[in-house]
Scaffold this motif. Structure first.
Motif, PDB file in Angstrom:
ATOM      1  N   TYR A 173      -6.128   4.127 -11.770  1.00 39.16           N
ATOM      2  CA  TYR A 173      -6.494   3.002 -10.895  1.00 39.16           C
ATOM      3  C   TYR A 173      -6.974   3.514  -9.544  1.00 39.16           C
ATOM      4  O   TYR A 173      -7.929   3.005  -8.971  1.00 39.16           O
ATOM      5  CB  TYR A 173      -5.299   2.055 -10.708  1.00 39.16           C
ATOM      6  CG  TYR A 173      -4.808   1.451 -11.997  1.00 39.16           C
ATOM      7  CD1 TYR A 173      -5.555   0.475 -12.652  1.00 39.16           C
ATOM      8  CD2 TYR A 173      -3.600   1.848 -12.565  1.00 39.16           C
ATOM      9  CE1 TYR A 173      -5.111  -0.086 -13.836  1.00 39.16           C
ATOM     10  CE2 TYR A 173      -3.148   1.301 -13.752  1.00 39.16           C
ATOM     11  CZ  TYR A 173      -3.907   0.335 -14.386  1.00 39.16           C
ATOM     12  OH  TYR A 173      -3.466  -0.213 -15.561  1.00 39.16           O
ATOM     13  N   HIS A 174      -6.294   4.546  -9.042  1.00 41.99           N
ATOM     14  CA  HIS A 174      -6.700   5.123  -7.757  1.00 41.99           C
ATOM     15  C   HIS A 174      -8.035   5.839  -7.890  1.00 41.99           C
ATOM     16  O   HIS A 174      -8.907   5.727  -7.026  1.00 41.99           O
ATOM     17  CB  HIS A 174      -5.644   6.110  -7.253  1.00 41.99           C
ATOM     18  CG  HIS A 174      -4.330   5.481  -6.913  1.00 41.99           C
ATOM     19  ND1 HIS A 174      -3.245   6.207  -6.471  1.00 41.99           N
ATOM     20  CD2 HIS A 174      -3.933   4.184  -6.954  1.00 41.99           C
ATOM     21  CE1 HIS A 174      -2.229   5.383  -6.253  1.00 41.99           C
ATOM     22  NE2 HIS A 174      -2.622   4.158  -6.545  1.00 41.99           N
ATOM     23  N   GLY A 175      -8.189   6.604  -8.982  1.00 44.54           N
ATOM     24  CA  GLY A 175      -9.443   7.322  -9.182  1.00 44.54           C
ATOM     25  C   GLY A 175     -10.618   6.369  -9.274  1.00 44.54           C
ATOM     26  O   GLY A 175     -11.635   6.547  -8.588  1.00 44.54           O
ATOM     27  N   GLU A 176     -10.446   5.341 -10.091  1.00 45.27           N
ATOM     28  CA  GLU A 176     -11.534   4.373 -10.269  1.00 45.27           C
ATOM     29  C   GLU A 176     -11.867   3.658  -8.969  1.00 45.27           C
ATOM     30  O   GLU A 176     -13.014   3.278  -8.735  1.00 45.27           O
ATOM     31  CB  GLU A 176     -11.137   3.340 -11.327  1.00 45.27           C
ATOM     32  CG  GLU A 176     -11.038   3.894 -12.732  1.00 45.27           C
ATOM     33  CD  GLU A 176     -12.397   4.048 -13.393  1.00 45.27           C
ATOM     34  OE1 GLU A 176     -13.245   3.159 -13.202  1.00 45.27           O
ATOM     35  OE2 GLU A 176     -12.599   5.054 -14.093  1.00 45.27           O
ATOM     36  N   ALA A 177     -10.871   3.470  -8.124  1.00 44.36           N
ATOM     37  CA  ALA A 177     -11.114   2.792  -6.851  1.00 44.36           C
ATOM     38  C   ALA A 177     -11.843   3.698  -5.866  1.00 44.36           C
ATOM     39  O   ALA A 177     -12.375   3.212  -4.866  1.00 44.36           O
ATOM     40  CB  ALA A 177      -9.791   2.315  -6.248  1.00 44.36           C
ATOM     41  N   GLY A 178     -11.861   5.015  -6.131  1.00 43.97           N
ATOM     42  CA  GLY A 178     -12.623   5.884  -5.233  1.00 43.97           C
ATOM     43  C   GLY A 178     -11.958   7.190  -4.857  1.00 43.97           C
ATOM     44  O   GLY A 178     -12.557   8.004  -4.149  1.00 43.97           O
TER      45      GLY A 178
END
Ligand SMILES: [Cu+2]
Length: 141
Positions: free
Chosen positions: A127-132
């Motif tokens: 979730y953190h990776g996908e958010a940026g």
């Protein structure tokens, strides 16, 4: 589940895989930034740009000893992952490809740039990776 909790800093690399002592040729300080409220997870305050993924890479040189300093500026822990390499945690710690960085803490990881290409480094909380909270480590042979 009531045993002693082992941290990476309790481990040592086996002789066969320990990185030979060497002064880093290059250091990238990578601050983990953002928060839950705005969900603006990023590296160095810059969210990864899916529309232009090769923009703003962390450049290294082929053959260099590279130091990554993961500095966690957030209130959450982040399992930081590097593709294409294993890094050594600290001076003689274990060889890993993912390391947990606790809130407010810094983890120093060294690797040898021996696999040219463009490699993601990102929080392995998807979730953190996908958010940026992702970036690119890049070098040519
Ligand atoms: Cu994260």
């Amino acid at each position: 589940m009531d045993g002693r909790i082992l941290a990476a800093t309790d481990l040592r690399a086996a002789d066969e895989v320990r990185l030979p002592g060497r002064t880093p040729d290059r250091t990238h300080r990578i601050e983990l930034t953002g928060g839950m409220a705005a969900y603006d997870w990023a590296l160095n305050g810059r969210p990864f740009d899916m529309a232009d993924p090769a923009a703003h890479p962390f450049l290294v040189g082929d053959g260099e000893r590279v130091r990554l300093e993961f500095v966690n500026r957030t209130d959450m822990w982040h399992p930081m992952h590097l593709h294409g390499h294993t890094f050594q945690v600290g001076a003689d710690g274990p060889r890993k490809d993912t390391v947990i960085v606790l809130p407010g803490r810094t983890v120093v990881c060294d690797f040898d740039a021996d696999n040219p290409g463009r490699w993601m480094t990102h929080c392995h909380n998807a979730y953190h990776g996908e958010a940026g909270m992702m970036g690119l480590v890049a070098y040519r042979a």
